[in-house]
Motif scaffolding. Structure first.
Motif, short mmCIF file in Angstrom:
data_model
loop_
_atom_site.label_atom_id
_atom_site.label_comp_id
_atom_site.label_asym_id
_atom_site.label_seq_id
_atom_site.Cartn_x
_atom_site.Cartn_y
_atom_site.Cartn_z
N MET A 40 17.07 15.90 7.70
CA MET A 40 16.22 14.88 8.32
C MET A 40 16.93 13.53 8.43
SD MET A 40 12.58 15.87 6.68
CE MET A 40 11.68 14.51 7.44
N SER A 78 8.78 10.39 3.22
CA SER A 78 7.46 11.00 3.20
C SER A 78 7.53 12.46 2.75
CB SER A 78 6.86 10.89 4.60
OG SER A 78 5.56 11.38 4.62
N LEU A 79 8.52 13.16 3.27
CA LEU A 79 8.68 14.58 2.89
C LEU A 79 8.99 14.71 1.40
CD1 LEU A 79 9.25 17.63 3.80
CD2 LEU A 79 11.63 16.95 3.62
N ILE A 130 3.00 17.52 7.96
CA ILE A 130 4.37 17.16 7.59
C ILE A 130 5.38 18.08 8.26
CG2 ILE A 130 4.73 18.45 5.43
CD1 ILE A 130 5.46 15.48 4.36
N LEU A 172 -7.33 9.71 5.66
CA LEU A 172 -7.06 10.75 4.66
C LEU A 172 -7.76 12.05 5.01
CD1 LEU A 172 -7.17 8.81 1.26
CD2 LEU A 172 -5.21 9.41 2.66
N ASN A 181 6.98 0.40 11.24
CA ASN A 181 8.19 -0.09 10.60
C ASN A 181 8.18 -1.60 10.47
OD1 ASN A 181 10.36 1.33 9.54
ND2 ASN A 181 10.72 2.30 11.52
N GLN A 202 17.54 11.39 11.70
CA GLN A 202 17.14 9.97 11.83
C GLN A 202 18.33 9.12 12.25
OE1 GLN A 202 14.63 9.89 7.96
NE2 GLN A 202 14.00 8.08 9.10
N GLU A 216 -3.09 2.91 7.99
CA GLU A 216 -2.64 4.09 7.27
C GLU A 216 -1.35 3.79 6.51
OE1 GLU A 216 -2.33 7.51 9.77
OE2 GLU A 216 -2.09 8.88 8.06
N ALA A 217 -0.58 2.81 7.02
CA ALA A 217 0.76 2.60 6.46
C ALA A 217 0.87 1.38 5.55
CB ALA A 217 1.77 2.48 7.59
N ILE A 226 2.12 9.14 0.70
CA ILE A 226 2.83 10.05 1.62
C ILE A 226 2.63 9.57 3.07
CG2 ILE A 226 2.87 12.40 2.56
CD1 ILE A 226 1.96 13.30 -0.32
N ASN A 227 1.39 9.21 3.40
CA ASN A 227 1.09 8.77 4.77
C ASN A 227 1.75 7.44 5.12
OD1 ASN A 227 -0.45 11.02 4.99
ND2 ASN A 227 -2.42 9.98 4.92
N ARG A 228 1.89 6.59 4.12
CA ARG A 228 2.49 5.26 4.39
C ARG A 228 3.85 5.41 5.05
NH1 ARG A 228 2.99 -0.14 2.75
NH2 ARG A 228 5.00 -0.80 1.92
N TRP A 229 4.63 6.38 4.57
CA TRP A 229 6.00 6.51 5.07
C TRP A 229 6.15 7.53 6.18
CZ3 TRP A 229 9.01 2.68 3.91
CH2 TRP A 229 8.74 1.95 2.75
N LYS A 230 5.04 8.17 6.57
CA LYS A 230 5.09 9.27 7.52
C LYS A 230 5.83 8.91 8.80
CE LYS A 230 1.22 10.51 9.41
NZ LYS A 230 -0.20 10.86 9.41
N ARG A 231 5.52 7.74 9.34
CA ARG A 231 6.16 7.36 10.59
C ARG A 231 7.42 6.54 10.37
NH1 ARG A 231 2.93 9.33 14.18
NH2 ARG A 231 0.67 9.10 13.97
N ALA A 232 7.35 5.61 9.42
CA ALA A 232 8.47 4.70 9.24
C ALA A 232 9.69 5.40 8.65
CB ALA A 232 8.04 3.53 8.37
N GLU A 233 9.48 6.29 7.69
CA GLU A 233 10.58 6.96 6.99
C GLU A 233 10.19 8.41 6.70
OE1 GLU A 233 13.53 6.76 5.80
OE2 GLU A 233 14.08 4.67 6.18
N PRO A 234 10.26 9.28 7.71
CA PRO A 234 9.76 10.64 7.50
C PRO A 234 10.45 11.37 6.35
CG PRO A 234 10.77 10.39 9.69
CD PRO A 234 10.67 9.04 9.10
N THR A 235 11.70 11.05 6.11
CA THR A 235 12.40 11.74 5.02
C THR A 235 11.77 11.39 3.67
OG1 THR A 235 14.41 11.49 6.31
CG2 THR A 235 14.66 12.21 4.04
N ALA A 243 -2.16 8.61 0.29
CA ALA A 243 -1.91 7.34 0.97
C ALA A 243 -0.42 7.00 0.93
CB ALA A 243 -2.73 6.23 0.33
#
Lengths: 221, 792
Positions: free
Chosen positions: B637, A106-107, B679, B110, B338, B641, B375-376, A95-104, A93
């Motif tokens: 990355m 998340s990685l 990812i 998930l 965001n 960005q 999800e976020a 990792i997924n939270r930041w997947k779109r907002a902050e991909p870095t 969860a």
């Protein structure tokens, strides 16, 4: 802590001492957050094994381990410890939270989780070795489905034998992907006089593509 | 007597474990226990009989995972359920409960099982159970609240049976998926189950605190069915060391505290049930006095509005917000996510979600956006729409107990919305206006609030699930009426209802709007306002709320306030270095500085000059350093960005001149069907986008047909597929083959950790990309662009 960090940075593609301050701080932050979000759960049970024509069978289960690599791994062993570990849904969860907002971020969190589950497996493995030694047995390195020619389709059977969905909340998809994602299943052989197999690249399913593999030196991996 | 009647006046005793008993009957390992209903019905009936003889009022059918996912194609759900219900009924039990356990696979986000497919899978079990003659349904051992919701809806929408639901909690007091008992109570109660509670996972002693929370809040009968403790394993077999008498002592203790439905789970046997029955000795149910609170939840968090000042973030509303409108139109969920995260981090506890734009399919957009937001963010959501269909679409896919925004005194509106609120267990915002508009006086607004309340009660929506918005008019146009709003808040509070208020409208038409807003917020809080709908990123609001929480004795010992305001707040501002060039900003990945730098450059340079002269060369340099192992992937990355932010500025700039920023090519990306490791694909997407490509992102676990349709719809010439697992790489081949079969003129590049050139060829791909930078090379070559990097 420092070894965790260098492990994470290695997953991110470089040597720890080269990390600039921004990245170094991000990794520290992510490790702390990932530890907080993770719930280190594990279950392991020992089963007697028998050798059948088409593979190695675990007593009391319908698990059959096929392939030459697992046979070699368990040679001389009379029992096997089935092991499953997971960081739990909280890690996914986060990792997924930041997947779109902050991909870095998340990685980096993903790499932290990979490092933490690896460390957790090491810890449980040492515990299993200790338990084995107390019973006068030697134990092998841990061997996971997908290593060498042990097929991934043993995953559901392993989870079933460990009742893993109830005990640690671990499930797997039709394509044998473990969920939550940061999870590991493995087998550790227990035997009388067997020398411990070492871990190494030879049995790894990433043998041809792994970028950490350096001339068979698994210390990098 | 119907079981619903029974639990009003009597304790209901379930049975114990089925699996444990099957071991005793030496069931062969590897047998799917549910098949025994057909192959050995006598054994199953015998077990049920033992429980009935021990004193069970209810026996639970041997159908824990009689679902199509678990059974596969060999046996039909209907056959097994029907046989199982017969076995149970043959035992002579007073009631037969259809047992429905978890799917055995995780649901999205998930996992891969969608809410809709979960619903369909459960539906088959429910229908078959009722048809076979079950008296009630027990949904049990659930870890995911979302899964519980799918099962409960499947039961309630397709059968008339009573529905019980229990979840399994771990040592930390939460389920494996993070749901806490309060959140479970609020949501399940809202969904209209007949009883709720706890089962499995741990022995009774460790679960007492969880059950106590449920008893504290639940207005419904509470169920307690723990395990017989933690097993130890001998030769791979679980052995439970607990003593039935001790177990029964805990059960009886909880019955004295108000548990009405008891029984056992893993490790318990008829002996356990017999002793519980003995100890209960005809005991009658003990009444509890559940706290009635106004609370909304997400899947794992509850926000209680009582006794606290609650903050609802208003920013996810496209009215007057061009960027959000654009994001909704283009499906740019990153922008929405965001906004959600930044509001949550600023202090919003609940987020209002409004997606109303004339050209959008509002119900579909609402459902999509809610899925993405869930999800976020862990913050509960407020579904904001005037379209009942959009509200229902949102309510259905929502995980938890949301708020509906809104109804008003208009009867027609209430008649449409309250049934939805009742069905899905949502709170409702009621606006004090009706057909005649907003009444000028506080007394008249109170009258509408009263009407809304009375109507809500008729539809089964309780007073605590109602939040009244007394509405404020602008101080510039109707200055005298601002005070009426404050008075109305007081009156509505006296009526015993909670209040909510959108604050910002008051300052419309005046300069210094934030000053007016802040003063009005403070006055409204003083009048007793419970929840303010505001922009949480506004510093003035922030200060008022932080201060008010001290004055109102919410922020105990001013702990939060001191932590926030005692230091040097200036250090919180972003450190910027004015001397960096745009190229340096990109190469260092300073994304927060990129916007300003690009804006400045646009004063002297043409957009294309910036893209080709600054963005691309900087990315190429950083890409080369990455390839050489000099920098880390996150640095690459961050640079990408930073460029992305710069691109956004350029796009805005060109738009303001009526132009468009042409993309360098349109590329579809997908993580193939069956795989959820996205990812790598996300990194490729980010880097390609920073190089000026337009990305159609199909997400993870993307079905073949969906990819094919999108290729056609968006006229895609280059598509990238990723898969991490050896087991899912076959989906790549299937996807590419399908595209060829359909004669689509689309080239494919593929990547993923376990992939190599040989496999890429086998899969029929045109190119293999070992990493994101190689993806750029391929795309550049394909679209014949200048500035190709790393040409080997």
């Amino acid at each position: 802590m420092e070894s965790t960090k260098s492990g994470v940075l290695r997953y991110l593609g470089g040597k720890a001492h080269k990390a600039p301050p921004d990245l170094s701080n991000l990794v520290d932050d992510c490790i702390a957050q990932m530890r907080e979000a993770s719930f280190f759960r594990q279950v392991h049970i020992t089963f007697p094994i028998t050798r059948e024509i088409d593979g190695i069978a675990l007593a009391g289960t319908d698990l059959l381990l096929r392939g030459v690599d697992i046979a070699r791994h368990l040679s001389g062993c009379g029992q096997v410890v089935l092991l499953a570990t997971t960081l739990g849904a909280g890690a996914d969860a986060l990792i997924n939270r930041w997947k779109r907002a902050e991909p870095t971020r998340s990685l980096v969190l993903d790499a932290c989780a990979t490092q933490l589950i690896e460390e957790f497996c090491e810890k449980i493995q040492r515990q299993i070795w200790k338990e084995a030694a107390n019973s006068g047995l030697t134990a092998t390195w841990r061997f996971s489905p997908g290593y060498g020619d042990l097929p991934l389709d043993v995953q559901p059977g392993i989870l079933e034998a460990l009742n893993a969905s109830r005990t640690i909340g671990l499930t797997c998809t039709e394509n044998y992907i473990l969920l939550p994602r940061k999870s590991v299943t493995a087998l550790v052989g227990l035997g009388g006089m067997t020398a411990r197999n070492t871990g190494g690249c030879d049995n790894c399913n990433l043998y041809y593509t792994c970028k950490f593999k350096k001339g068979g030196n698994s210390d990098e991996c | 007597m119907n079981v619903r009647e029974w639990i009003k006046n009597d304790i209901l005793l379930f049975d114990g474990a089925m699996g444990t008993m099957l071991h005793k009957f030496e069931m062969k390992r590897g047998t799917i226990p549910e098949t025994l209903n057909i192959s050995s019905p006598d054994v199953i009936t015998e077990i049920h009989k033992e429980y009935v003889q021990a004193g069970s009022d209810v026996v639970t059918t041997n159908t824990f995972q009689a679902n199509e996912l678990k059974l596969g194609s060999g046996m039909s759900v209907e056959e097994i359920v029907s046989a199982a219900v017969s076995c149970a009924k043959d035992s002579g039990a007073r009631y037969t409960a259809l047992d429905v356990g978890p799917l055995g696979q995780l649901m999205a986000p998930l996992g891969t099982v969608s809410f809709e497919s979960a619903y369909e899978i459960f539906k088959r079990q429910m229908i078959a159970g009722e048809k076979a003659g079950a008296d009630l349904i027990i949904i049990e051992t659930i870890s995911d609240l979302y899964e519980a919701k799918a099962a409960v809806l499947a039961a309630k929408e397709n059968t008339g049976l009573p529905v019980f639901c229990t979840m399994s909690f771990q040592e930390d007091g939460r389920t494996f998926l993070g749901c806490d008992p309060l959140t479970a109570v609020m949501t399940l109660q809202g969904l209209g189950v007949d009883a709720l509670g706890v089962n499995c996972s741990l022995g009774p002693e460790l679960l007492l605190p969880v059950v106590d929370v449920m008893l504290k809040y639940s207005r419904l009968p509470v169920i307690f069915q723990p395990n017989a403790g933690l097993p130890i394993f001998q030769n791979g077999e679980p052995v439970y060391e607990s003593v039935p008498v001790q177990y029964a002592v805990y059960i009886t203790k909880m019955v004295r505290r108000g548990v009405r439905i008891a029984g056992g789970c893993c490790g318990t046997t008829p002996e356990y049930i017999r002793i519980i029955k003995e100890q209960l000795n005809g005991m009658k149910p003990v009444d509890t006095a559940p706290l009635r609170v106004s609370a909304c939840t997400s899947g794992n968090r509850t926000v209680i509005l009582d006794g606290a000042t609650t903050e609802i973030g208003e920013r996810l509303n496209p009215t007057g917000k061009k960027k959000l409108q654009e994001a909704l139109r283009t499906g740019d969920t990153a922008y929405l996510v965001n906004e959600a995260i930044s509001q949550e981090q600023a202090g919003a506890q609940i987020l209002d979600v409004n997606v109303s734009l004339p050209e959008l399919d509002e119900p579909a957009t609402m459902a999509k956006v809610i899925r993405e937001l869930q999800e976020a963010t862990g913050a509960p959501l407020q579904i904001d729409s005037s379209d009942p269909a959009a509200i229902e679409a949102g309510l259905r896919v929502y995980n938890g107990k949301p708020i509906i925004n809104s109804v008003n005194g208009n009867r027609e509106v209430m008649e449409k919305i309250f049934p939805l609120a009742n069905k899905y267990g949502a709170l409702v915002v009621g606006l004090t206006l009706d057909e005649d508009g907003i009444p000028p006086s506080a007394i008249d607004r109170l009258e509408i609030a009263r009407r809304i309340r009375d109507t809500a009660l008729l539809y089964g929506v309780s007073e605590e699930d109602l939040l009244i918005d007394c509405l404020v008019l602008t101080a510039s146009a109707q200055q005298a009426q601002v005070k009426e709003t404050l008075l109305a808040i007081k009156l509505v509070k006296e009526l015993g209802l909670k209040t909510v208020l959108g604050v910002s409208n008051v300052s419309f038409g005046l300069p210094g709007r934030e000053i007016i807003n802040a003063a009005f917020l403070a006055s409204a809080l003083g009048a007793g306002l419970d929840a303010a709908i505001i922009n949480p990123l506004s510093a003035r609001y922030r200060e008022i709320l932080d201060a008010y929480r001290v004055l109102n004795n919410e922020d105990r010992d001013a702990v939060n306030f001191i932590a926030k305001y005692s230091g040097d707040t200036r250090s919180l501002s972003v450190q910027t270095n004015p001397d960096l060039t745009l190229a340096e900003i990109i190469e260092r990945g300073r994304k927060d500085e990129a916007e300003a730098a690009v804006k400045k450059r646009l004063e002297i340079s043409a957009p294309l000059e910036i893209i080709d002269g600054e963005f691309i060369p900087a990315l190429n340099r950083i890409g080369k350093r990455f390839e050489a192992g000099e920098i880390f992937l996150p640095q690459l990355m961050q640079s990408a960005q930073a460029v992305q932010r710069g691109f956004a500025v350029i796009k805005d700039h060109m738009k303001s001149f009526g132009g468009r920023c042409e993309s360098k090519g349109r590329i579809l990306l997908a993580t193939v069907h069956g795989d959820i490791h996205d990812i790598g694909k996300n990194i490729v997407s980010l880097i390609l986008e920073s190089y000026g490509y337009e990305i159609i992102d199909m997400g993870k676990d993307a079905p073949v047909q969906k990819i094919i349709d999108a290729i056609r719809e968006h006229d895609i010439r280059l598509a990238g597929l990723s898969a991490l697992m050896t087991t899912t790489m076959k989906s790549m081949k299937e996807t590419i083959k399908a595209a060829h079969d359909e004669k689509l003129e689309c080239a494919f590049f593929v990547g993923g950790a376990a992939l190599n050139k040989e496999y890429a060829e086998y899969a029929g791909a045109d190119y293999y990309a070992k990493d994101a930078m190689e993806g750029v090379t391929i795309a550049n070559r394909f679209f014949n662009q200048r500035g190709a990097v790393n040409s080997e």
